[in-house]
Design an enzyme around this catalytic site. Structure first.
Site, mmCIF file in Angstrom:
data_model
loop_
_atom_site.group_PDB
_atom_site.id
_atom_site.type_symbol
_atom_site.label_atom_id
_atom_site.label_comp_id
_atom_site.label_asym_id
_atom_site.label_seq_id
_atom_site.Cartn_x
_atom_site.Cartn_y
_atom_site.Cartn_z
ATOM 1 N N ARG A 215 0.679 -1.219 -0.129
ATOM 2 C CA ARG A 215 -0.106 -0.063 -0.075
ATOM 3 C C ARG A 215 0.828 1.338 -0.001
ATOM 4 O O ARG A 215 0.599 2.331 -0.725
ATOM 5 C CB ARG A 215 -0.914 0.147 1.367
ATOM 6 C CG ARG A 215 -2.196 -0.974 1.168
ATOM 7 C CD ARG A 215 -3.057 -0.920 2.117
ATOM 8 N NE ARG A 215 -2.780 -1.535 3.464
ATOM 9 C CZ ARG A 215 -3.215 -2.801 3.462
ATOM 10 N NH1 ARG A 215 -3.907 -3.408 2.715
ATOM 11 N NH2 ARG A 215 -2.972 -3.398 4.816
ATOM 12 N N PHE A 241 -11.020 -6.501 -5.890
ATOM 13 C CA PHE A 241 -11.298 -7.166 -4.724
ATOM 14 C C PHE A 241 -10.638 -6.218 -3.672
ATOM 15 O O PHE A 241 -9.733 -6.493 -2.733
ATOM 16 C CB PHE A 241 -10.068 -8.391 -4.748
ATOM 17 C CG PHE A 241 -10.278 -9.051 -5.916
ATOM 18 C CD1 PHE A 241 -11.330 -10.172 -6.046
ATOM 19 C CD2 PHE A 241 -9.657 -9.193 -7.179
ATOM 20 C CE1 PHE A 241 -11.640 -10.968 -7.009
ATOM 21 C CE2 PHE A 241 -9.903 -9.978 -8.165
ATOM 22 C CZ PHE A 241 -10.795 -11.071 -8.060
ATOM 23 N N ASP A 264 -15.822 -4.872 -5.234
ATOM 24 C CA ASP A 264 -15.707 -5.905 -4.360
ATOM 25 C C ASP A 264 -17.124 -6.710 -4.218
ATOM 26 O O ASP A 264 -18.095 -5.945 -4.422
ATOM 27 C CB ASP A 264 -15.429 -5.742 -2.758
ATOM 28 C CG ASP A 264 -14.863 -6.990 -2.026
ATOM 29 O OD1 ASP A 264 -13.863 -7.129 -1.931
ATOM 30 O OD2 ASP A 264 -15.546 -7.613 -1.416
ATOM 31 N N SER A 265 -17.099 -8.075 -4.016
ATOM 32 C CA SER A 265 -18.478 -8.490 -4.063
ATOM 33 C C SER A 265 -19.286 -8.275 -2.988
ATOM 34 O O SER A 265 -20.343 -8.706 -2.835
ATOM 35 C CB SER A 265 -18.252 -10.187 -4.233
ATOM 36 O OG SER A 265 -17.474 -10.703 -3.407
ATOM 37 N N ASP A 314 -5.787 -7.752 -6.309
ATOM 38 C CA ASP A 314 -5.441 -8.211 -4.987
ATOM 39 C C ASP A 314 -6.442 -9.398 -4.641
ATOM 40 O O ASP A 314 -7.115 -9.077 -3.630
ATOM 41 C CB ASP A 314 -5.168 -7.090 -4.083
ATOM 42 C CG ASP A 314 -4.696 -7.609 -2.856
ATOM 43 O OD1 ASP A 314 -4.013 -8.755 -2.635
ATOM 44 O OD2 ASP A 314 -5.078 -7.185 -1.763
ATOM 45 N N CYS A 354 -1.787 -14.339 -3.163
ATOM 46 C CA CYS A 354 -1.459 -14.790 -1.698
ATOM 47 C C CYS A 354 -1.756 -16.523 -1.762
ATOM 48 O O CYS A 354 -1.775 -17.101 -0.518
ATOM 49 C CB CYS A 354 -2.345 -14.396 -0.813
ATOM 50 S SG CYS A 354 -4.257 -14.461 -1.091
#
Length: 411
Positions: A215, A241, A264-265, A314, A354
């Site tokens: 970030r 995301f 984002d969901s 991400d 990740c």
């Protein structure tokens, strides 16, 4: 009169000790000879080579691929004193953070801090712990007091709701207060940016701490783009995301001429992102917060011919194990192709993974394939992995799960 604890011994098959001698902390089930019957699942054992050489002590699980996780490579007792020393050593490392600037960080990072199976995150004055293994769960009563005393925290919450527990035959639990007080919401600081954290219900332990330095790195690229577009231009940043808007917030704070679209969901994550903008003195209405499937959204943006100056990808882990690796690579390739396709010429892409079974070479290869399919060229600008509060043992590269590549797309 002092007594010496005697640990049941497990022996390795011939010529299987080299990884442990080199500093690895795992003994796989296939490396073991027959285990004594008196060893209980999660019980403490002493590991020796086939010839009898002492290799370490740890806890044992008969039904997982990782049969023993070492807690020490010395002939010392595994007791409250050892656990306290590990916590103290971990706390000493985290003194790199100025609490006036950053007071949220990972305090205990499993094997990286010599406490396999244990995660502890600090959010201002409270701690949130996760226990992923049976052996560490049996040691948990010895950890509560030193965690509070060594850190000065006023509360400790246990979040045993991670799916990783199922691999050890452990049940998922509701959040449970172990000591002190932990409020439903905590305000914390990361590099001077203010965040509201939900330690009881937020994802993981409430926040994604492992992207701190990524970030911070994003801010300089945003400022560079703004300078390129000055004086009348507006820099457009797309954060996919986005969860509660970590990358979005840093981008927006970098310069007032930035407009961020967060996707984002989760509706609740988008609401939290808007609150973060307001908390940091930003007008959320100048930015976009989109609740949508990221893949579908990127397809729509591409079809409209819309372009951004910076795109952040991400995603959550696409692969939890080797069996999902091939499918995950396809998903990463598709995601990065879509991200590149909505990026303007010479735009900046941040691509993250990740997934532990996806290596840095895999991610780099995915970027290369995606760019080739679009007839683009990639300039790699910066490669980042874990922050310093997520240490990784040099002898255990497989525990290095996070990869992030900043790159520029050339036409």
């Amino acid at each position: 009169m002092s007594t010496t604890t005697v640990y049941p011994q497990v022996r390795l098959k011939p010529q299987r000790e080299e990884p442990l001698l080199n500093g690895h902390l795992w003994v796989f089930s296939g490396a073991l000879q027959q285990v004594p019957r008196e060893v209980e699942p999660g019980g403490l054992v002493e590991v020796r080579s086939a010839s009898g050489q002492f290799l370490g002590r740890g806890y044992y699980h008969p039904h997982t691929d990782i049969a023993v996780r070492l807690l020490t490579r010395r002939e010392e007792p595994i007791d409250a004193a050892l656990l306290r020393r590990r916590i103290r050593r971990a706390q000493e490392l985290r003194r790199v953070f100025d609490p006036a600037v950053t007071n949220i960080y990972r305090l205990i990072h499993s094997e990286g801090d010599g406490l396999p199976g244990l995660i502890v995150d600090r959010y201002a004055e409270v701690l949130v712990a996760q226990v992923h293994t049976l052996g560490m769960e049996r040691l948990l009563p010895l950890l509560v007091e030193p965690l509070l005393e060594e850190t000065g925290a006023r509360g400790l919450l246990l979040r045993n709701d991670s799916q990783a527990r199922r691999r050890e035959g452990l049940a998922l639990e509701e959040p449970r207060l172990l000591a002190g007080e932990v409020p439903p919401e905590v305000e914390g600081r990361e590099n001077g940016v203010r965040y509201l954290i939900d330690p009881w219900r937020g994802q993981k332990t409430g926040f994604f701490l492992d992207q701190r330095d990524k970030r911070a790195a994003l801010a300089k690229y945003v400022r560079a783009v703004v300078a390129e577009l000055a004086p009348e231009g507006v820099a457009r940043v797309l954060n996919c995301f986005s969860y509660t808007g970590g990358f979005s917030l840093v981008a927006a704070l970098s310069d007032g001429r930035v407009r961020v679209t967060s996707v984002d969901s989760s509706q609740s994550a988008m609401e939290a992102a808007r609150r973060h903008f307001a908390l940091n003195g930003l007008d959320a209405d100048q930015h976009a917060f989109v609740v949508a499937d990221v893949f579908a959204y990127l397809e729509e943006v591409r079809a409209r011919g819309e372009r951004f100056d910076i795109v952040v990808l991400d995603p959550p882990a696409f692969a939890r194990n080797q069996g999902a690796r091939s499918q995950a690579l396809r998903a990463y390739r598709r995601l990065n192709m879509l991200g590149m396709s909505v990026l303007r010429p010479a735009g900046i892409l941040l691509s993250c993974s990740c997934s532990g079974v996806i290596g840095l070479d895999d991610l780099s290869g995915t970027l290369s394939l995606a760019a080739r399919a679009l007839d683009r060229e990639v300039q790699v600008l910066e490669v980042l992995t874990h922050s310093c509060d997520h240490p990784v043992r040099l002898a255990m590269p497989e525990t290095l799960y996070l990869k992030a590549i900043f790159c520029r797309l050339l036409w």
